[in-house]
Write a protein that holds these residues in place. Sequence first.
Motif, PDB file in Angstrom:
ATOM      1  N   LEU A 178      22.371  10.046  34.848  1.00 29.48           N
ATOM      2  CA  LEU A 178      21.089   9.948  34.152  1.00 29.48           C
ATOM      3  C   LEU A 178      20.183  11.066  34.665  1.00 29.48           C
ATOM      4  N   PRO A 179      20.291  12.269  34.085  1.00 27.97           N
ATOM      5  CA  PRO A 179      19.579  13.445  34.607  1.00 27.97           C
ATOM      6  C   PRO A 179      18.064  13.301  34.708  1.00 27.97           C
ATOM      7  N   SER A 180      17.482  12.371  33.989  1.00 30.94           N
ATOM      8  CA  SER A 180      16.031  12.190  34.093  1.00 30.94           C
ATOM      9  C   SER A 180      15.649  11.374  35.327  1.00 30.94           C
ATOM     10  N   ARG A 181      16.644  10.814  36.011  1.00 33.57           N
ATOM     11  CA  ARG A 181      16.385   9.986  37.201  1.00 33.57           C
ATOM     12  C   ARG A 181      16.576  10.817  38.473  1.00 33.57           C
ATOM     13  N   LEU A 182      15.530  10.854  39.286  1.00 35.75           N
ATOM     14  CA  LEU A 182      15.589  11.580  40.553  1.00 35.75           C
ATOM     15  C   LEU A 182      15.985  10.612  41.659  1.00 35.75           C
ATOM     16  N   LEU A 183      16.916  11.049  42.527  1.00 38.34           N
ATOM     17  CA  LEU A 183      17.430  10.188  43.589  1.00 38.34           C
ATOM     18  C   LEU A 183      16.720  10.403  44.922  1.00 38.34           C
ATOM     19  N   SER A 184      16.364  11.650  45.225  1.00 35.37           N
ATOM     20  CA  SER A 184      15.715  11.958  46.496  1.00 35.37           C
ATOM     21  C   SER A 184      15.028  13.315  46.406  1.00 35.37           C
ATOM     22  N   LEU A 185      14.190  13.583  47.408  1.00 31.90           N
ATOM     23  CA  LEU A 185      13.489  14.869  47.515  1.00 31.90           C
ATOM     24  C   LEU A 185      13.912  15.575  48.794  1.00 31.90           C
ATOM     25  N   ALA A 186      13.895  16.904  48.728  1.00 31.93           N
ATOM     26  CA  ALA A 186      14.081  17.705  49.935  1.00 31.93           C
ATOM     27  C   ALA A 186      13.005  18.782  49.946  1.00 31.93           C
ATOM     28  N   PHE A 187      12.392  18.932  51.093  1.00 31.70           N
ATOM     29  CA  PHE A 187      11.450  20.020  51.336  1.00 31.70           C
ATOM     30  C   PHE A 187      12.257  21.060  52.103  1.00 31.70           C
ATOM     31  N   VAL A 188      12.472  22.213  51.482  1.00 33.31           N
ATOM     32  CA  VAL A 188      13.375  23.214  52.040  1.00 33.31           C
ATOM     33  C   VAL A 188      12.580  24.375  52.618  1.00 33.31           C
ATOM     34  N   GLU A 189      12.764  24.594  53.893  1.00 31.76           N
ATOM     35  CA  GLU A 189      12.176  25.745  54.583  1.00 31.76           C
ATOM     36  C   GLU A 189      13.232  26.844  54.600  1.00 31.76           C
ATOM     37  N   VAL A 190      12.903  27.987  53.990  1.00 30.83           N
ATOM     38  CA  VAL A 190      13.843  29.101  53.902  1.00 30.83           C
ATOM     39  C   VAL A 190      13.411  30.175  54.897  1.00 30.83           C
ATOM     40  N   LYS A 191      14.341  30.568  55.750  1.00 30.82           N
ATOM     41  CA  LYS A 191      14.091  31.642  56.706  1.00 30.82           C
ATOM     42  C   LYS A 191      15.010  32.803  56.375  1.00 30.82           C
ATOM     43  N   THR A 192      14.407  33.933  55.990  1.00 37.33           N
ATOM     44  CA  THR A 192      15.160  35.132  55.642  1.00 37.33           C
ATOM     45  C   THR A 192      14.982  36.144  56.759  1.00 37.33           C
ATOM     46  N   ARG A 193      16.086  36.579  57.325  1.00 37.08           N
ATOM     47  CA  ARG A 193      16.044  37.500  58.464  1.00 37.08           C
ATOM     48  C   ARG A 193      17.032  38.638  58.261  1.00 37.08           C
ATOM     49  N   SER A 194      16.685  39.794  58.817  1.00 40.76           N
ATOM     50  CA  SER A 194      17.626  40.918  58.821  1.00 40.76           C
ATOM     51  C   SER A 194      18.586  40.736  59.994  1.00 40.76           C
ATOM     52  N   SER A 195      19.696  41.460  59.939  1.00 41.68           N
ATOM     53  CA  SER A 195      20.655  41.346  61.034  1.00 41.68           C
ATOM     54  C   SER A 195      20.029  41.878  62.318  1.00 41.68           C
ATOM     55  N   GLY A 196      20.471  41.364  63.435  1.00 35.92           N
ATOM     56  CA  GLY A 196      19.925  41.779  64.720  1.00 35.92           C
ATOM     57  C   GLY A 196      18.594  41.139  65.035  1.00 35.92           C
ATOM     58  N   ASN A 197      18.259  40.046  64.385  1.00 27.92           N
ATOM     59  CA  ASN A 197      16.983  39.366  64.620  1.00 27.92           C
ATOM     60  C   ASN A 197      17.009  38.645  65.963  1.00 27.92           C
ATOM     61  N   TRP A 198      15.860  38.266  66.410  1.00 35.23           N
ATOM     62  CA  TRP A 198      15.708  37.672  67.739  1.00 35.23           C
ATOM     63  C   TRP A 198      15.709  36.147  67.721  1.00 35.23           C
ATOM     64  N   ASP A 199      15.649  35.540  66.555  1.00 35.26           N
ATOM     65  CA  ASP A 199      15.431  34.079  66.531  1.00 35.26           C
ATOM     66  C   ASP A 199      16.552  33.289  65.859  1.00 35.26           C
ATOM     67  N   ALA A 200      17.804  33.703  66.119  1.00 30.36           N
ATOM     68  CA  ALA A 200      18.975  32.971  65.626  1.00 30.36           C
ATOM     69  C   ALA A 200      18.915  32.771  64.112  1.00 30.36           C
TER      70      ALA A 200
END
Length: 161
Positions: free
Chosen positions: A54-76
Motif C-alpha cells: 500500500l504505497p500511500s501508507r508510510l511505515l517509518s521515518l529516518a532522519f539521514v545525516e549525510v557526510k561527504t568527504r574527500s579521500s585522506g580526510n581526518w574524521d573517518a
Amino acid sequence: MSHSPQPKSTNLGALGEELVSRWLQERHWQILHRRWHCRWGELDLVVAQVDPQLPSRLLSLAFVEVKTRSSGNWDANGALAITDQKQRKLWKTAQLFLADHPLLADLPCRFDVALVCCRRMSSTREQAIAQPTPSIADNAALIADGYCFVLQDYIPSAFML
C-alpha cells in the motif's frame, strides 16, 4: 604548487545528498524533505519507508545525516563528525520537524548516517570512461562536476537519544 579551485563544499555536500537520495529511492524509501531547516539546524534528508503493498501508507521515518568527504580526510569519512553534541542538535531539529508535521509524529523514527567519499577525477578521459553513471543499486556511485561520489557506508539507526 598550483591547486585548481574546488567547488564550494555545499555543492559537494548537495551532490553527496543526491547520491544517497537516489540510493534510498531505489530501496523504496520516499524522500519527504531535503535540507529541512529550523532554528536548531538542518536535517539533510527526511525519508519515509513505504509499505510495498500500500504505497500511500508510510511505515517509518529516518532522519539521514549525510557526510561527504574527500579521500585522506581526518574524521573517518565523516563518522567522527557525529559527536554527542551533533546528535543532540539533530534530535532537537527532528523534534521540531515532527511538531511541524503532526501527521508523521506517530511513526517510528530513527537517525541514519550516510558516509560518502568524493574524489576529483584526474582527466576528461577518466570522466568519459566513467560515464554513464553506474547503477546506484550496483555501485552506489555518482559522477558529477568532475567528481566521483561513492557511498562508503550507510548506517541505519546510527545513534539513539
